[in-house]
Design an enzyme around this catalytic site. Structure first.
Site, mmCIF file in Angstrom:
data_model
loop_
_atom_site.group_PDB
_atom_site.id
_atom_site.type_symbol
_atom_site.label_atom_id
_atom_site.label_comp_id
_atom_site.label_asym_id
_atom_site.label_seq_id
_atom_site.Cartn_x
_atom_site.Cartn_y
_atom_site.Cartn_z
ATOM 1 N N CYS A 318 0.784 -1.238 0.000
ATOM 2 C CA CYS A 318 0.000 0.000 0.000
ATOM 3 C C CYS A 318 0.822 1.298 0.000
ATOM 4 C CB CYS A 318 -1.049 0.008 1.091
ATOM 5 S SG CYS A 318 -0.417 -0.122 2.750
ATOM 6 N N ARG A 348 9.766 -9.771 -0.525
ATOM 7 C CA ARG A 348 10.340 -9.746 0.822
ATOM 8 C C ARG A 348 11.544 -10.663 0.834
ATOM 9 N NH1 ARG A 348 5.470 -9.482 5.176
ATOM 10 N NH2 ARG A 348 4.554 -7.661 4.200
ATOM 11 N N GLU A 350 12.922 -12.914 2.693
ATOM 12 C CA GLU A 350 12.632 -13.723 3.885
ATOM 13 C C GLU A 350 13.904 -14.445 4.322
ATOM 14 O OE1 GLU A 350 9.948 -13.799 5.631
ATOM 15 O OE2 GLU A 350 8.279 -13.159 4.352
ATOM 16 N N ARG A 359 5.668 -19.357 2.403
ATOM 17 C CA ARG A 359 6.563 -18.241 2.745
ATOM 18 C C ARG A 359 7.542 -18.042 1.600
ATOM 19 N NH1 ARG A 359 7.352 -15.372 7.008
ATOM 20 N NH2 ARG A 359 6.321 -16.822 8.414
ATOM 21 N N GLU A 367 -4.391 -6.432 -1.805
ATOM 22 C CA GLU A 367 -4.232 -5.379 -0.802
ATOM 23 C C GLU A 367 -5.463 -4.488 -0.884
ATOM 24 O OE1 GLU A 367 -1.798 -5.162 1.367
ATOM 25 O OE2 GLU A 367 -1.811 -3.093 2.074
ATOM 26 N N ASP A 436 -5.421 -10.565 12.728
ATOM 27 C CA ASP A 436 -4.894 -11.558 11.787
ATOM 28 C C ASP A 436 -5.865 -12.725 11.700
ATOM 29 O OD1 ASP A 436 -2.516 -10.345 11.074
ATOM 30 O OD2 ASP A 436 -1.312 -11.392 12.589
ATOM 31 N N GLU A 454 -0.790 -17.470 9.299
ATOM 32 C CA GLU A 454 -1.334 -16.118 9.157
ATOM 33 C C GLU A 454 -1.595 -15.868 7.669
ATOM 34 O OE1 GLU A 454 1.176 -12.954 10.683
ATOM 35 O OE2 GLU A 454 0.283 -11.606 9.219
ATOM 36 N N ASN A 457 -4.749 -10.170 7.009
ATOM 37 C CA ASN A 457 -4.889 -9.277 8.152
ATOM 38 C C ASN A 457 -5.790 -8.100 7.794
ATOM 39 O OD1 ASN A 457 -2.447 -8.058 6.630
ATOM 40 N ND2 ASN A 457 -3.041 -6.490 8.085
ATOM 41 N N CYS A 483 -5.920 -0.953 6.148
ATOM 42 C CA CYS A 483 -5.525 -1.764 5.009
ATOM 43 C C CYS A 483 -5.510 -3.234 5.384
ATOM 44 C CB CYS A 483 -4.198 -1.315 4.417
ATOM 45 S SG CYS A 483 -2.761 -1.849 5.313
ATOM 46 N N ARG A 490 -0.681 -17.850 0.527
ATOM 47 C CA ARG A 490 -1.135 -18.291 1.858
ATOM 48 C C ARG A 490 -2.536 -18.887 1.797
ATOM 49 N NH1 ARG A 490 1.975 -15.296 6.243
ATOM 50 N NH2 ARG A 490 4.067 -15.751 5.462
HETATM 51 P P1 ATP Z 1 4.493 -13.658 8.925
HETATM 52 O O1 ATP Z 1 4.627 -13.263 10.350
HETATM 53 O O2 ATP Z 1 3.792 -14.946 8.693
HETATM 54 O O3 ATP Z 1 5.765 -13.513 8.151
HETATM 55 P P2 ATP Z 1 3.767 -10.999 8.347
HETATM 56 O O4 ATP Z 1 3.382 -10.496 9.681
HETATM 57 O O5 ATP Z 1 5.121 -10.716 7.841
HETATM 58 O O6 ATP Z 1 3.506 -12.579 8.268
HETATM 59 P P3 ATP Z 1 2.212 -9.048 7.024
HETATM 60 O O7 ATP Z 1 3.396 -8.179 6.946
HETATM 61 O O8 ATP Z 1 1.118 -8.714 7.942
HETATM 62 O O9 ATP Z 1 2.676 -10.539 7.284
HETATM 63 O O10 ATP Z 1 1.662 -9.243 5.534
HETATM 64 C C1 ATP Z 1 0.284 -9.336 5.234
HETATM 65 C C2 ATP Z 1 -0.032 -10.594 4.500
HETATM 66 O O11 ATP Z 1 0.882 -10.798 3.409
HETATM 67 C C3 ATP Z 1 0.074 -11.865 5.309
HETATM 68 O O12 ATP Z 1 -1.085 -12.078 6.051
HETATM 69 C C4 ATP Z 1 0.241 -12.900 4.227
HETATM 70 O O13 ATP Z 1 -0.996 -13.233 3.627
HETATM 71 C C5 ATP Z 1 1.059 -12.181 3.205
HETATM 72 N N1 ATP Z 1 2.496 -12.506 3.320
HETATM 73 C C6 ATP Z 1 3.432 -11.879 4.059
HETATM 74 N N2 ATP Z 1 4.646 -12.417 3.893
HETATM 75 C C7 ATP Z 1 4.479 -13.437 3.000
HETATM 76 C C8 ATP Z 1 5.362 -14.374 2.399
HETATM 77 N N3 ATP Z 1 6.658 -14.362 2.677
HETATM 78 N N4 ATP Z 1 4.848 -15.269 1.532
HETATM 79 C C9 ATP Z 1 3.536 -15.261 1.240
HETATM 80 N N5 ATP Z 1 2.656 -14.416 1.756
HETATM 81 C C10 ATP Z 1 3.112 -13.499 2.636
HETATM 82 ZN ZN ZN Z 2 -1.128 -2.041 3.680
HETATM 83 MG MG MG Z 3 6.798 -11.814 7.770
#
Ligand code: ATP
Ligand code: ZN
Ligand code: MG
Length: 524
Positions: A318, A348, A350, A359, A367, A436, A454, A457, A483, A490
């Site tokens: 966003c 990301r 990761e 992940r 979004e 969440d 998760e 959210n 948002c 996921r």
């Molecule tokens: P987690 O703690 O599981 O890494 P996050 O807190 O980093 O999640 P947010 O930053 O809240 O996740 O991102 C919002 C949404 O984006 C998540 O609910 C999920 O659906 C998606 N998301 C985030 N990171 C990933 C990823 N690495 N792979 C797939 N989907 C993701």
């Molecule tokens: Zn957002």
């Molecule tokens: Mg994360």
């Protein structure tokens, strides 16, 4: 808090003989000026000139050195700016002398902290920080430029010392996470790892790049069906409009969204984007030639031809949208703005080795953004929450729960101490924070002992974004935003984890959105 600053005003010339007497007089006047408007009880906390001198030198220009101390009110570096004005008036009028500069000679600050941090830290612009039980003794670098003070950097540095101690404490306690609602138990059709299952069925295929996947025709059709569900349940009835957000994000946006404060600190791990130093064919020719001979590249050589990063790839999806509204005043009847974007992947970096499909570094996410007056934003958040319940619980028929998680910038304000593990009913979602949606993953183990995924959210963000991107309403009333984000990776991982890959076992309500599941080629 204790502040001890020693600095000097550099003069454009020599003081006259009577300067010391005059200065003593003016210091009395200065004291009165600084005390003006300060409460009686706070007087001992404000900046005081403790010492001053004009060192005797043979130089053509004099220096006026002052030592100023204070408690937590009217700090020396703020008093300094007022003193500059005060003394340049006096010196100009009485001595026909100008102030040519200010030199910070030493600045020591005792910062009150809640406890001694387990891991001590240093900070840019601080030459040393010594931690005690309740105090951090900070010595700033010498020669701090004055515009550093004018731009508020010292205040932010002091705040950062305290925040880092607090953050360590909060992180140690894990995220504030409270399960507020759990759906009924549902018997899973399968108990296998969804990633393995989807690979086996030819739905997804790994590429050579770290945990990146290609969606085959089958899972792409499932993704499209999910989009149709979202449109039917959320976007159409609630009046959301589709938009296409940029996916390359300049520093400027992440400054405003606040993400940069957390850069690689456990919540913001972006991919960086570099552009070439030039477009010039000759500049790049050696790289192309090298490749044509060796059929290989040397990334380090390419690195030399790049500019430093301009920012990175979209991370939270966003923030780059807000450039659309930045600096604008919007008519009251335009609100609430209801928008969604699923135009492209976000990224990301990761941590950890190989993960499954749930992940990934390159994720495809829906979004959803709402901007409007606080009541509109709260109502929309509750509507969205109810919609996601319908999608996850009824249409996909999954076992899931809702958790109230407090973002660290709120828990810092100390408003969110909750008992873990206790289920409370939260009928309305009308405060700043995040819910969440977490989905049970049977292959990971029992409901109690395993991590749920998760998946989606819903966050109420308050006025944070509208304020930092200076978005205004016609009437001047405060604007809030919310948002929501949920990735297809996921949603589908969770769905397959409970329902498997065979549509025979899928809920009727979801199958309605799928005409036919196409399959990919048969790989021999
Ligand atoms: P987690 O703690 O599981 O890494 P996050 O807190 O980093 O999640 P947010 O930053 O809240 O996740 O991102 C919002 C949404 O984006 C998540 O609910 C999920 O659906 C998606 N998301 C985030 N990171 C990933 C990823 N690495 N792979 C797939 N989907 C993701
Ligand atoms: Zn957002
Ligand atoms: Mg994360």
């Amino acid at each position: 808090m204790k502040y001890n600053l020693q600095f000097s005003f550099k003069l454009r010339g020599k003081f006259p003989q009577n300067a010391p007497e005059k200065i003593e007089e003016w210091l009395v006047e200065l004291k009165q000026m600084l005390e003006k408007g300060i409460n009686e009880k706070d007087l001992k906390e404000i900046s005081r000139v403790k010492k001053w001198e004009i060192p005797t030198t043979s130089k053509k220009e004099d220096e006026f050195i002052l030592s100023v101390s204070s408690g937590g009110i009217l700090l020396p570096h703020h008093a300094l700016l007022r003193m500059r004005k005060f003394f340049s008036g006096k010196f100009g009028k009485e001595f026909k002398l100008g102030i040519s500069g200010i030199e910070i000679k030493s600045y020591k600050i005792d910062v009150d902290i809640p406890r001694k941090p387990e891991k001590e830290f240093s900070l840019p612009f601080a030459s040393s920080i010594k931690f005690g039980d309740k105090v951090a003794k900070v010595t700033l670098d010498k020669d701090i430029p004055i515009d550093f003070i004018e731009k508020g950097a010292i205040d932010r540095l002091v705040k950062l010392v305290r925040n880092k101690v607090l953050e360590e404490f909060i992180r140690g306690k894990d995220e504030h996470h409270l399960v507020i609602w759990t759906s009924e138990e549902k018997t899973p059709v399968v108990k296998t790892n969804p990633t393995d299952n989807m690979i086996k069925e030819g739905w997804i295929q790994r590429t050579n790049y770290r945990n990146q996947w290609i969606f085959g025709p089958t899972i792409t059709a499932v993704t499209e069906a999910l989009k149709d569900v979202m449109v039917d349940v959320l976007y159409k009835p609630l009046g959301f409009k589709n938009m296409i957000f940029p996916k390359v994000v300049p520093w400027e946006v992440w400054k405003k969204s606040g993400h940069l404060s957390g850069l690689y600190q456990g919540g913001f791990e972006p991919y960086f984007v570099c552009t070439p130093k030039t477009h010039d064919a000759e500049f790049w020719e050696e790289i192309a030639d090298y490749y044509r001979i060796t059929l290989d590249i040397e990334p380090e050589k390419i690195m030399e031809k790049l500019r430093p990063p301009i920012g990175g790839l979209s991370y939270a999806q966003c923030p780059p949208f807000y450039s659309y509204l930045q600096g604008k005043t919007i008519s009251d009847d335009s609100f609430p703005l209801l928008i969604y974007d699923w135009s492209g992947p976000t990224y990301r970096y990761e941590s950890g080795a190989a993960h499954g499909f749930e992940r990934v570094d390159e994720l495809h996410r829906i979004e959803t953004i709402v901007i409007g007056f606080p009541d509109q934003v709260k109502k929309a958040a509750q509507d969205l929450r109810i919609g996601f319940r319908k999608i996850i619980g009824e249409i996909l028929d999954l076992e899931y729960r809702e958790a109230w998680v407090t973002p660290w910038w709120i828990s810092q304000e100390g408003s969110a101490d909750q008992e873990d593990g206790k289920t409370v009913e939260l009928p309305k979602f009308d405060q700043i924070g995040t819910i969440d949606f977490e989905i049970y993953m049977p292959y990971r183990g029992s409901r109690d002992s395993s991590d749920w995924l998760e998946t989606q959210n819903v966050s109420i963000l308050g006025n944070k974004y509208a304020k930092s991107f200076t978005v205004k309403s016609q009437s001047g009333k405060e604007l809030w935003s919310n948002c929501c984000g949920g990735s297809f990776e996921r949603f589908i991982s969770a769905f397959v984890a409970q329902k498997g890959v065979d549509p025979k076992n899928w809920p009727e309500k979801f199958l309605k959105y799928i005409d036919e599941l196409p399959s990919g080629p048969t790989f021999m």
